[in-house]
Design a protein around this motif. Structure first.
Motif, short mmCIF file in Angstrom:
data_model
loop_
_atom_site.label_atom_id
_atom_site.label_comp_id
_atom_site.label_asym_id
_atom_site.label_seq_id
_atom_site.Cartn_x
_atom_site.Cartn_y
_atom_site.Cartn_z
N VAL A 1 0.84 -1.20 0.00
CA VAL A 1 0.00 0.00 0.00
C VAL A 1 0.88 1.25 0.00
O VAL A 1 0.65 2.19 -0.77
CB VAL A 1 -0.95 -0.01 1.21
CG1 VAL A 1 -1.62 1.35 1.39
CG2 VAL A 1 -2.00 -1.10 1.06
N ALA A 2 1.89 1.25 0.84
CA ALA A 2 2.79 2.40 0.92
C ALA A 2 3.55 2.63 -0.38
O ALA A 2 3.94 3.76 -0.69
CB ALA A 2 3.78 2.21 2.08
N ALA A 3 3.72 1.56 -1.15
CA ALA A 3 4.44 1.66 -2.42
C ALA A 3 3.55 2.12 -3.58
O ALA A 3 3.99 2.17 -4.72
CB ALA A 3 5.08 0.31 -2.77
N GLY A 4 2.29 2.42 -3.27
CA GLY A 4 1.41 2.97 -4.29
C GLY A 4 0.46 1.99 -4.94
O GLY A 4 -0.17 2.31 -5.95
N LEU A 5 0.31 0.79 -4.37
CA LEU A 5 -0.56 -0.22 -4.97
C LEU A 5 -1.94 -0.26 -4.34
O LEU A 5 -2.70 -1.20 -4.59
CB LEU A 5 0.11 -1.60 -4.85
CG LEU A 5 1.51 -1.75 -5.46
CD1 LEU A 5 2.00 -3.17 -5.32
CD2 LEU A 5 1.51 -1.31 -6.91
N GLU A 6 -2.28 0.77 -3.57
CA GLU A 6 -3.54 0.72 -2.82
C GLU A 6 -4.77 0.66 -3.72
O GLU A 6 -5.82 0.13 -3.32
CB GLU A 6 -3.66 1.92 -1.87
CG GLU A 6 -3.85 3.28 -2.55
CD GLU A 6 -2.58 3.91 -3.05
OE1 GLU A 6 -2.66 5.02 -3.61
OE2 GLU A 6 -1.49 3.31 -2.88
N GLY A 7 -4.68 1.17 -4.94
CA GLY A 7 -5.83 1.18 -5.83
C GLY A 7 -5.97 -0.07 -6.68
O GLY A 7 -6.92 -0.19 -7.45
N LEU A 8 -5.03 -1.00 -6.54
CA LEU A 8 -5.05 -2.22 -7.35
C LEU A 8 -5.61 -3.39 -6.56
O LEU A 8 -5.74 -3.35 -5.34
CB LEU A 8 -3.63 -2.54 -7.82
CG LEU A 8 -2.95 -1.50 -8.71
CD1 LEU A 8 -1.54 -1.96 -9.07
CD2 LEU A 8 -3.77 -1.23 -9.96
N ASP A 9 -5.93 -4.46 -7.29
CA ASP A 9 -6.34 -5.70 -6.66
C ASP A 9 -5.18 -6.25 -5.84
O ASP A 9 -4.00 -6.02 -6.16
CB ASP A 9 -6.72 -6.70 -7.74
CG ASP A 9 -7.46 -7.90 -7.20
OD1 ASP A 9 -8.69 -7.81 -7.04
OD2 ASP A 9 -6.81 -8.94 -6.93
N ASP A 10 -5.51 -7.02 -4.79
CA ASP A 10 -4.41 -7.56 -3.98
C ASP A 10 -3.60 -8.61 -4.73
O ASP A 10 -2.53 -9.02 -4.27
CB ASP A 10 -4.91 -8.10 -2.63
CG ASP A 10 -6.07 -9.08 -2.75
OD1 ASP A 10 -6.22 -9.71 -3.81
OD2 ASP A 10 -6.83 -9.23 -1.76
N ALA A 11 -4.05 -9.01 -5.92
CA ALA A 11 -3.22 -9.85 -6.79
C ALA A 11 -1.93 -9.14 -7.19
O ALA A 11 -0.95 -9.79 -7.58
CB ALA A 11 -4.00 -10.25 -8.04
N ALA A 12 -1.91 -7.81 -7.09
CA ALA A 12 -0.71 -7.04 -7.43
C ALA A 12 0.45 -7.33 -6.48
O ALA A 12 1.57 -6.85 -6.71
CB ALA A 12 -1.03 -5.54 -7.41
N LEU A 13 0.20 -8.12 -5.46
CA LEU A 13 1.30 -8.51 -4.57
C LEU A 13 2.40 -9.23 -5.35
O LEU A 13 3.59 -9.10 -5.02
CB LEU A 13 0.77 -9.40 -3.45
CG LEU A 13 1.59 -9.48 -2.17
CD1 LEU A 13 1.72 -8.12 -1.50
CD2 LEU A 13 0.97 -10.48 -1.21
N LEU A 14 2.04 -9.97 -6.39
CA LEU A 14 3.06 -10.64 -7.20
C LEU A 14 3.95 -9.62 -7.88
O LEU A 14 5.19 -9.75 -7.84
CB LEU A 14 2.40 -11.55 -8.23
CG LEU A 14 3.36 -12.25 -9.21
CD1 LEU A 14 4.37 -13.11 -8.47
CD2 LEU A 14 2.58 -13.08 -10.23
N GLU A 15 3.35 -8.63 -8.50
CA GLU A 15 4.15 -7.59 -9.16
C GLU A 15 5.07 -6.89 -8.14
O GLU A 15 6.23 -6.60 -8.44
CB GLU A 15 3.20 -6.58 -9.82
CG GLU A 15 3.91 -5.51 -10.65
CD GLU A 15 4.29 -4.29 -9.84
OE1 GLU A 15 5.30 -3.64 -10.19
OE2 GLU A 15 3.60 -3.98 -8.85
N PHE A 16 4.55 -6.66 -6.95
CA PHE A 16 5.34 -5.99 -5.91
C PHE A 16 6.55 -6.84 -5.54
O PHE A 16 7.67 -6.32 -5.42
CB PHE A 16 4.45 -5.76 -4.69
CG PHE A 16 5.13 -5.04 -3.56
CD1 PHE A 16 5.64 -3.77 -3.72
CD2 PHE A 16 5.24 -5.65 -2.31
CE1 PHE A 16 6.26 -3.10 -2.67
CE2 PHE A 16 5.86 -5.00 -1.26
CZ PHE A 16 6.37 -3.71 -1.44
N LEU A 17 6.35 -8.15 -5.39
CA LEU A 17 7.47 -9.02 -5.01
C LEU A 17 8.46 -9.23 -6.15
O LEU A 17 9.59 -9.64 -5.91
CB LEU A 17 6.92 -10.37 -4.53
CG LEU A 17 6.22 -10.36 -3.17
CD1 LEU A 17 5.72 -11.75 -2.82
CD2 LEU A 17 7.14 -9.84 -2.07
N GLN A 18 8.03 -8.98 -7.39
CA GLN A 18 8.92 -9.14 -8.52
C GLN A 18 9.71 -7.87 -8.84
O GLN A 18 10.56 -7.89 -9.74
CB GLN A 18 8.13 -9.59 -9.75
CG GLN A 18 7.60 -11.01 -9.62
CD GLN A 18 6.83 -11.49 -10.83
OE1 GLN A 18 6.82 -12.68 -11.15
NE2 GLN A 18 6.15 -10.58 -11.49
#
Length: 296
Positions: free
Chosen positions: A273-290
């Protein structure tokens, strides 16, 4: 199934809107209200009735489903300026569907009880698609009188219906336990999919294997399929599991419990969330970890 009861749904976003659509498909005509008029129109299209005056729910229905985001919004709907609670007659049932803290559920139920209004603490699980088809889970806690009065409604909404206890707050406790595990499972799924890519494996094929093997989890399959396809349109915003896992940790702390995994999963959702992904689906966790800084 019994004849439809007159009911109101307050908050017709992803989940509330799907619930209203489900009722309409079964022949119910729910009153609906949301601060976003476009969301109301979206379910009016399916046969719901727009509720211009929130207080009208008191006279037009025997039960009001609250499906907003959190405890603050719930209190605003019920007890804020122009709120619903002062208009509700004794015997009316308020069904609390947001994921909120157990103490919040208890306090809201106690405040409503001062005027004879009944409360069902009824958080849900399964996402909008399951809500529309009636296969989501409902974890219901509240007095037997409210349960029995609303049973046809609850059965219309959910084929996976659980009466947890007679005590409001226990639904919230059950949901937080579930959502903490969902968060842990999602973090684990995203981690291994990121690892699979770094190992040179095809992520789709790897997920095919996992889904038929011991690593399978529903949330892992659901979210990673979307993430691999690049579909991050929000069905469940990243902020929701960030909120819910923290609520679960707060509940654990209140009873002196500290587990080894939940705190790390919650911290990762907060970081996303702090990295700016708050507006996306929680599936974006993969993109964050990559991202390189995570993978390095």
């Amino acid at each position: 199934m019994s004849a439809p009861l007159p009911v109101t749904v307050i908050g017709v976003g992803n989940m509330g809107g799907a619930m209203a659509q489900r009722l309409c498909a079964l022949g119910w005509t729910p009153w609906v209200h949301d601060i976003d008029a476009s969301k109301v129109q979206g379910v009016v299209h399916f046969g719901a009735l727009a509720l211009a005056d929130i207080a009208r729910a008191a006279t037009e229905s025997i039960a009001t489903i609250i499906c907003v985001v959190d405890a603050n919004q719930t209190r605003e709907v019920l007890f804020g300026p122009g709120g619903l609670a002062p208009h509700l007659p004794a015997g009316h049932v308020v069904i609390l569907c947001p994921t909120i803290g157990p103490q919040d559920a208890e306090d809201i139920a106690a405040q409503l009880a001062t005027t004879g209004v009944l409360t069902l603490d009824a958080p849900m699980s399964g996402g909008p698609a399951r809500a529309r088809e009636g296969s989501m889970s409902l974890m219901v806690a509240g007095p037997a009188a409210a349960w029995e009065r609303c049973l046809p409604l609850l059965q219309a909404l959910s084929a996976k219906l659980f009466h947890i206890s007679d005590r409001p707050g226990d639904g919230a406790r059950t949901k937080l336990v579930n959502n903490l595990l969902a968060g842990i499972n999602l973090v684990g799924a995203a981690e291994v999919m990121a690892l699979a890519a770094r190992l040179g494996l095809d992520q789709r094929r790897t997920l095919d294997v996992i889904e038929q093997s011991s690593g399978q989890s529903w949330i892992g399959s659901d979210r990673m399929r979307r993430a691999i396809a690049g579909d991050l349109a929000p069905r469940a915003h990243m902020t929701l599991l960030a909120k819910d896992t923290q609520l679960a940790l707060d509940a654990a702390s209140q009873v002196g419990f500290s587990g080894p995994l939940g705190v790390h999963a919650s911290a990762l959702f907060a970081a996303a969330v702090a990295a700016g992904l708050e507006g996306l689906d929680d599936a974006a966790l993969l993109e964050f970890l990559q991202r390189p800084k995570m993978a390095g």
